[in-house]
Scaffold this active site. Structure first.
Site, PDB file in Angstrom:
ATOM      1  N   HIS A 101      -7.703  -4.737  -0.721  1.00 13.63           N
ATOM      2  CA  HIS A 101      -7.690  -5.876  -0.899  1.00 13.63           C
ATOM      3  C   HIS A 101      -6.694  -6.471  -1.909  1.00 13.63           C
ATOM      4  O   HIS A 101      -6.427  -7.684  -1.870  1.00 13.63           O
ATOM      5  CB  HIS A 101      -9.184  -6.483  -1.304  1.00 13.63           C
ATOM      6  CG  HIS A 101      -9.304  -6.003  -3.002  1.00 13.63           C
ATOM      7  ND1 HIS A 101     -10.040  -4.729  -3.359  1.00 13.63           N
ATOM      8  CD2 HIS A 101      -8.910  -6.471  -4.237  1.00 13.63           C
ATOM      9  CE1 HIS A 101     -10.056  -4.971  -4.659  1.00 13.63           C
ATOM     10  NE2 HIS A 101      -9.364  -5.755  -5.271  1.00 13.63           N
ATOM     11  N   ASP A 150     -12.237  -0.618   1.941  1.00 13.45           N
ATOM     12  CA  ASP A 150     -11.323  -1.258   0.655  1.00 13.45           C
ATOM     13  C   ASP A 150     -10.408   0.156   0.323  1.00 13.45           C
ATOM     14  O   ASP A 150     -10.476   0.486  -0.692  1.00 13.45           O
ATOM     15  CB  ASP A 150     -11.854  -1.851  -0.260  1.00 13.45           C
ATOM     16  CG  ASP A 150     -11.195  -2.569  -1.112  1.00 13.45           C
ATOM     17  OD1 ASP A 150      -9.891  -2.923  -0.734  1.00 13.45           O
ATOM     18  OD2 ASP A 150     -11.525  -2.849  -2.264  1.00 13.45           O
ATOM     19  N   GLY A 247      -8.013  -6.337 -12.632  1.00 12.04           N
ATOM     20  CA  GLY A 247      -7.005  -5.540 -13.200  1.00 12.04           C
ATOM     21  C   GLY A 247      -7.192  -4.139 -12.802  1.00 12.04           C
ATOM     22  O   GLY A 247      -6.035  -3.332 -12.912  1.00 12.04           O
ATOM     23  N   SER A 249      -8.695  -2.787 -10.050  1.00  7.41           N
ATOM     24  CA  SER A 249      -8.850  -2.638  -8.696  1.00  7.41           C
ATOM     25  C   SER A 249      -7.582  -1.285  -8.182  1.00  7.41           C
ATOM     26  O   SER A 249      -6.738  -1.452  -8.825  1.00  7.41           O
ATOM     27  CB  SER A 249      -8.500  -3.718  -7.863  1.00  7.41           C
ATOM     28  OG  SER A 249      -9.702  -4.579  -7.862  1.00  7.41           O
TER      29      SER A 249
END
Length: 303
Positions: A101, A150, A247, A249
């Site tokens: 993402h 993801d 932040g 991810s």
């Protein structure tokens, strides 16, 4: 980053919401039995941390720990354009695993990957900076529902004919075998530079925290996340104030066995940060291991 199902990924950070990180207490709790499954043969080329003197004082950040240099040598800081940021995990000299993402509608020329970084956006003698040759999504990934599948593979652009060289501060984590499992309540580690709490400002040095794996059925309860959590996801860290946040991810959920760390999950999404009954949700790496290996071991076609 609202999604079709109403959930919000732990999106990349923008300059208007500059942040620190928000991975919190390193809660190594007692009573965890070591899992039985065998450890893959790895020849000690991955998953080993740099041995440092642990007598050095550790800063406490919002109840968590500031990681010592070299304790997470597989961490990758990924700078996206002028304002966005995500983390990633080095799995080989040329390949980084992160969250998909973070990267759709992004150009490779806008990406910069820093390995060996301790403080946010600070380079030094222990860091190496790379451009990106390409990034690859699994075919199932869709921008219309970015919490599903993801995961993304990022190939570093070579410098002088090669990618990252191993140092005490730069080395890959181990990839798990498809059959590898860690039991519920096992304490794994998350790390990153993201928010210390919701609406926080200012990044900090690399942080680490211990989080416990949560039973899948518990995470799928209606008052937690219901059917938004799929078989391709892992939940961890139900305790308040122990969570990843914006932040973080793309960073690792690293689970260790016999002092060897494996990339078991990828920081993906959650509702807020550290909220009651709202744990962090991670992409389940073992479900994608065949795809990962098929990409990073693929031989280039003859011209």
């Amino acid at each position: 980053m609202p999604t079709a199902n109403g959930m919000r990924p732990k999106r990349p950070q923008t300059s208007k919401e500059t942040s620190s990180r928000r991975i919190m207490p390193f809660n190594v709790l007692p009573g965890i039995k070591k899992p039985k499954p065998s450890v893959p043969s790895i020849k000690n080329v991955c998953g080993k941390k740099h041995k440092k003197r642990l007598s050095i004082a550790r800063g406490r950040i919002m109840g968590g720990n500031s990681a010592l240099p070299g304790t997470h040598p597989w961490m990758a800081a990924i700078y996206i354009g002028q304002s966005d940021f995500c983390a990633g995990t080095m799995v080989s000299s040329c390949w980084i695993v992160s969250a998909a993402h973070c990267f759709f509608r992004k150009y490779v020329m806008d990406l910069r990957v820093v390995l060996g970084q301790q403080n946010f956006n600070v380079t030094g003698p222990n860091t190496r900076t790379f451009g990106v040759e390409k990034y690859i999504f699994p075919k199932q990934f869709s921008v219309f529902n970015p919490t599903l599948h993801d995961i993304v593979l990022i190939k570093l652009a070579k410098q002088d004919g090669r990618c990252a060289r191993r140092t005490p501060f730069i080395r890959p984590i181990c990839l798990p075998d498809q059959s590898m499992t860690f039991p519920d309540d096992y304490c794994c580690t998350i790390s990153g530079w993201g928010h210390m709490h919701e609406k926080a400002e200012g990044y900090s040095s690399l942080q680490e925290a211990g989080v416990r794996l949560i039973p899948h059925e518990a995470c799928r309860k209606p008052d937690v996340y219901g059917n938004h959590v799929t078989a391709d996801m892992i939940c961890a860290g139900l305790n308040d104030c122990v969570d990843a946040c914006q932040g973080d991810s793309g960073g690792p959920l690293a689970c260790a066995r016999d002092d060897v760390s494996f990339l078991y999950g990828i920081i993906s999404w959650g509702e807020g940060c550290g909220r009651t009954k709202k744990p962090g949700v991670y992409t389940k790496v073992v479900n994608y291991i065949d795809w990962i290996n098929s990409v990073i071991r693929r031989k280039p076609k003859a011209s």
